[in-house]
Design an enzyme around this catalytic site. Structure first.
Site, short mmCIF file in Angstrom:
data_model
loop_
_atom_site.label_atom_id
_atom_site.label_comp_id
_atom_site.label_asym_id
_atom_site.label_seq_id
_atom_site.Cartn_x
_atom_site.Cartn_y
_atom_site.Cartn_z
N ASP A 117 -1.65 -9.54 8.49
CA ASP A 117 -1.51 -8.86 7.20
C ASP A 117 -0.51 -7.73 7.44
OD1 ASP A 117 -1.82 -7.95 4.65
OD2 ASP A 117 -3.99 -7.70 4.74
N HIS A 176 2.94 -12.80 -5.33
CA HIS A 176 1.82 -12.92 -4.39
C HIS A 176 1.24 -14.33 -4.37
CE1 HIS A 176 -1.60 -11.59 -2.02
NE2 HIS A 176 -1.20 -10.33 -2.08
N GLU A 236 5.19 -12.31 1.18
CA GLU A 236 5.56 -11.39 0.09
C GLU A 236 6.83 -10.65 0.49
OE1 GLU A 236 1.79 -9.05 -0.62
OE2 GLU A 236 1.10 -10.62 0.72
N ARG A 278 0.79 -1.23 0.00
CA ARG A 278 0.00 0.00 0.00
C ARG A 278 0.83 1.28 0.00
NH1 ARG A 278 -2.63 -3.89 2.62
NH2 ARG A 278 -4.84 -4.15 2.14
N HIS A 286 -0.98 -2.59 -4.43
CA HIS A 286 -0.45 -3.54 -5.42
C HIS A 286 -0.44 -3.00 -6.85
CE1 HIS A 286 -0.01 -6.39 -2.30
NE2 HIS A 286 -1.18 -6.97 -2.33
#
Ligand code: GLA
Length: 388
Positions: free
Chosen positions: A288, A218, A353, A119, A144
């Site tokens: 996350d 991803h 990631e 982000r 992304h």
């Protein structure tokens, strides 16, 4: 010895018996193709995009039974077959059987993410005194790479084999102004599969104007090939993570993981603390978050290891990047049907990631993601598979 036996057989046996014996010997001595397949790359058509661009699927098979399929649509890893502790292979990534599945929209399954993975707050940043406005595709934020990131473009592809293994090289030119980013960016991504069961991803990029770059892959892994990922045991080489606000934008702080649900410095089941009463866990609806990796960025070092107890499969992640986003598949909700009709339920896949930290263009204290003309962006990540 064999020659003398043959001579003896020829002299003493009827011709048809001798022929049958010789035939049997040939069959017996021929190596079984399953035991040691020759490494190979197979290229097939994978359909066309809505505007008629043909897309290919490359399947790389090594000598150890690992097989990976990669399409030049989004650079997506569509399947990855890895043997378990008994030598039984299963597909350990989420995705679709056909190109149509990917075209219908999905949460970045297996794709290359760019120009900026993760982000950028308020979908804007300032570079050399100029403000750039990016596409807003995650509330007020940019996620992304925007509305049409590198996961949704067709890459130019070339396959080749050399002493290092089997390769698929992908090229894409991201135009000046694409999704709001400055500069023409020439991106090259090389996937390599070798006989040490390593899948290496090497990213390079150059630009003709100052810009920001942060590339990643991803893939959603499920080392059991089914079910949820809560029993997978994870270790992350990170003593700090970057806490976020409600929109998942880092606050700028580097917070010690010690004493929090983010401490994966020793192997811990993903599910052990995923529902902890913790504001950070609430903001992420689970994990996350970006972890600050130990060791020097720019050198390839271990970032994480995941062990799945029922199959024995192990995934080791190495990277040159300073950070790692651990995402526990919290947005998967059972509405997507993937390969073989499999329903992708809540937390049925996880992502690791490798990356620079989210919102770095607005966080001068984070490692820089700026790329200038004359410089080359370089990043390497290795996914290594084994079983125990
Ligand atoms: C990343 C993000 C998540 C989510 C997924 C895709 O991992 O950090 O918040 O957007 O991609 O659903």
């Amino acid at each position: 010895m064999i020659v003398r036996l043959q001579a003896f057989a020829r002299e003493t046996m009827k011709p048809w018996k001798w022929a049958a014996l010789a035939c049997g010997a040939v069959l017996w001595s021929a190596p079984s193709p399953q035991q040691a397949p020759e490494p190979k790359i197979m290229k097939q058509g994978f359909g066309k995009t809505p505007d008629g661009v043909p897309v290919e699927l490359y399947t790389l098979t090594n000598r150890k039974g690992v097989r990976v399929s990669i399409t030049n649509y989004g650079g997506i890893i569509t399947s990855l077959l890895v043997p378990d502790r008994n030598g039984r292979s299963r597909d350990i990534v989420l995705g679709f059987d056909t190109l149509e599945g990917y075209l219908k929209g999905h949460p970045y399954f297996g794709a290359i993410i760019g120009r900026y993975g993760n982000r950028i707050g308020q979908a804007r940043f300032t570079l050399d005194g100029v403000e750039y406005k990016l596409a807003k595709n995650d509330g007020d934020n940019h996620l992304h790479g925007g509305l049409k990131g590198f996961d949704k473009v067709v890459w130019k592809a070339r396959e080749y084999t050399d002493g290092d293994g089997l390769h698929v090289a992908l090229d894409y030119r991201s135009r000046d102004g694409e999704e709001g980013y400055p500069g023409n960016l020439d991106v090259n991504v090389v996937y390599t599969l070798n006989d040490n069961n390593q899948l290496r991803i090497e990213y390079t990029a150059t630009t003709d104007k100052p810009t920001v770059v942060n590339l990643t892959n991803h893939s959603y892994f499920n080392l059991a090939g089914e079910g949820d990922i809560l029993g997978h045991v994870l270790q992350i080489q990170a003593d700090y993570f970057t806490p976020v606000d409600q929109g998942l934008i880092p606050t700028g702080e580097l917070r010690p993981v010690k004493g929090t649900p983010f401490d994966f410095t020793t192997p811990t089941a993903i599910g052990a603390r995923i529902d902890a009463d913790d504001p950070q866990i609430r903001f992420g609806r689970g994990y996350d978050h970006n972890f600050v990796l130990r060791g020097a960025a720019g050198t390839l070092r271990e970032a994480a290891e995941v062990y799945e107890p029922s199959s024995g499969r192990v995934l080791r992640v190495l990277t040159t990047e300073p950070g790692l986003q651990f995402y526990s598949g919290n947005f998967l909700d059972g509405t997507l049907r993937g390969k073989g009709g499999q329903v992708y339920a809540h937390r049925s896949g996880f992502c690791l990631e490798t990356q620079h930290f989210p919102d770095s263009p607005n966080k001068p204290q984070f490692p820089s993601t700026v790329l200038r003309p004359g410089q080359t962006y370089r990043s390497t990540t290795v996914f290594e598979f084994s079983a125990r």
